[in-house]
Motif scaffolding. Structure first.
Motif, short mmCIF file in Angstrom:
data_model
loop_
_atom_site.label_atom_id
_atom_site.label_comp_id
_atom_site.label_asym_id
_atom_site.label_seq_id
_atom_site.Cartn_x
_atom_site.Cartn_y
_atom_site.Cartn_z
N ARG A 1 0.84 -1.21 0.00
CA ARG A 1 0.00 0.00 0.00
C ARG A 1 0.87 1.26 0.00
O ARG A 1 0.59 2.22 -0.71
CB ARG A 1 -0.92 0.00 1.21
N ASP A 2 1.95 1.22 0.77
CA ASP A 2 2.85 2.37 0.83
C ASP A 2 3.62 2.57 -0.48
O ASP A 2 4.04 3.69 -0.79
CB ASP A 2 3.84 2.20 1.98
N ASN B 1 -4.08 6.12 -2.47
CA ASN B 1 -5.45 5.69 -2.76
C ASN B 1 -5.57 4.70 -3.92
O ASN B 1 -6.68 4.37 -4.33
CB ASN B 1 -6.36 6.90 -3.04
N GLN B 2 -4.43 4.21 -4.44
CA GLN B 2 -4.54 3.24 -5.54
C GLN B 2 -4.64 1.81 -5.03
O GLN B 2 -5.11 0.93 -5.74
CB GLN B 2 -3.36 3.37 -6.51
N GLY C 1 14.03 -1.73 5.69
CA GLY C 1 14.62 -0.41 5.80
C GLY C 1 14.01 0.59 4.83
O GLY C 1 13.35 0.20 3.85
N PRO C 2 14.21 1.88 5.08
CA PRO C 2 13.64 2.91 4.21
C PRO C 2 14.12 2.83 2.76
O PRO C 2 13.38 3.16 1.84
CB PRO C 2 14.08 4.22 4.88
N ALA D 1 10.95 0.04 -3.73
CA ALA D 1 9.66 -0.51 -4.16
C ALA D 1 8.79 0.58 -4.77
O ALA D 1 8.15 0.38 -5.81
CB ALA D 1 8.94 -1.15 -2.97
N LYS D 2 8.79 1.75 -4.15
CA LYS D 2 8.00 2.88 -4.68
C LYS D 2 8.48 3.28 -6.06
O LYS D 2 7.68 3.53 -6.97
CB LYS D 2 8.11 4.08 -3.73
N VAL D 3 9.80 3.34 -6.24
CA VAL D 3 10.37 3.74 -7.53
C VAL D 3 10.00 2.74 -8.61
O VAL D 3 9.62 3.11 -9.74
CB VAL D 3 11.90 3.89 -7.42
#
Length: 250
Positions: free
Chosen positions: A26-27, A32-33, A101-102, A108-110
């Protein structure tokens, strides 16, 4: 007409990291996707939970309100959102430290941002996490999912993690596992419901690839056990393929 929602099931034994992975995914997605639905929100009332050998059995199919679960999933598939009167209690339950870790979260976001932009992906995703989504007794529910991810962990790890938990919020109160609950209820039920997925029906062995292909199951690799960073990396890889149209029912 908006694109249909993608229904992603994440299942596996108790304490295998299902909820943790769901929240990390989710993060990783744009706001909201991706939303999360928890199987634990579909337990019967405390008084209706079946009793086995004098102990309430919260880890069996008979503890669940299956009609409500199926109705909710059907509503989500049709309307792209949860029913307006649905309220989750699961987020009141604690999730232990995940050790991610961050940098791993940012990676993952990228990756997700890149593939979403590549194909102009607009579909929303609803993740359903739960301990009993893919058993043969849950076939009608299992077939509702567009993507099925199965996490695994050993008996020793499941026992250690489960026994470290403080307890669970229920519909009518709070449940704490009595001593020996993993050995008498949790693990035997898991083996009974999921042994068909494994070579020689041994849940400590490898997943049976032919069975996984037959039911469309994406099995977590062995090296991701007790390694949530690796598990997240694997799950993102599965979703990258789905988003690109290379995965099941994309």
């Amino acid at each position: 007409m908006p694109d249909p929602i993608l229904l992603l099931g994440i299942s596996g034994p108790s304490s295998s990291g299902k909820t943790t992975l769901s929240r990390l995914l989710r993060d990783a997605f744009p706001p909201n996707q991706l939303t999360i639905l928890h199987l634990d929100d579909f337990y019967l009332t405390d008084a209706e939970i079946p009793v086995k050998n004098g102990i309430q059995d919260w880890d069996c199919i008979d503890s669940l309100n299956l009609p409500q679960l199926q109705q909710t999933l059907a509503y989500i598939k049709e309307h792209g959102r949860s029913p307006p009167d649905f309220v989750s209690k699961e987020d009141q339950n604690s999730v232990g430290e995940h050790g991610v870790g961050p940098d791993a979260v940012e990676n993952a976001k990228v990756r997700i941002e890149k593939v979403v932009k590549e194909v102009s992906w607009k579909r929303r995703i609803c993740v359903v996490d739960g301990f009993l989504l893919f058993s043969d007794d849950m076939k009608a529910v299992r077939e509702l999912f567009d993507v099925r991810m199965f996490l695994r962990t050993s008996y020793a790890t499941a026992k250690r993690r489960r026994e470290a938990r403080s307890g669970y919020v229920t519909l009518e109160g709070f449940w704490e596992d009595p001593p020996g609950y993993v050995d008498t209820i949790v693990w035997p039920n898991y083996v009974h419901d999921h042994k068909f997925l494994f070579v020689d029906e041994d849940v400590e062995k490898e997943l049976d690839e032919s069975v996984c292909r037959r039911i469309g199951l994406e099995g977590m690799p062995r090296d991701a056990e007790e390694n949530m960073e690796r598990c997240l990396e694997w799950a993102v890889g599965v979703l990258e393929k789905v988003i690109r149209g290379e995965g099941p029912k994309s």
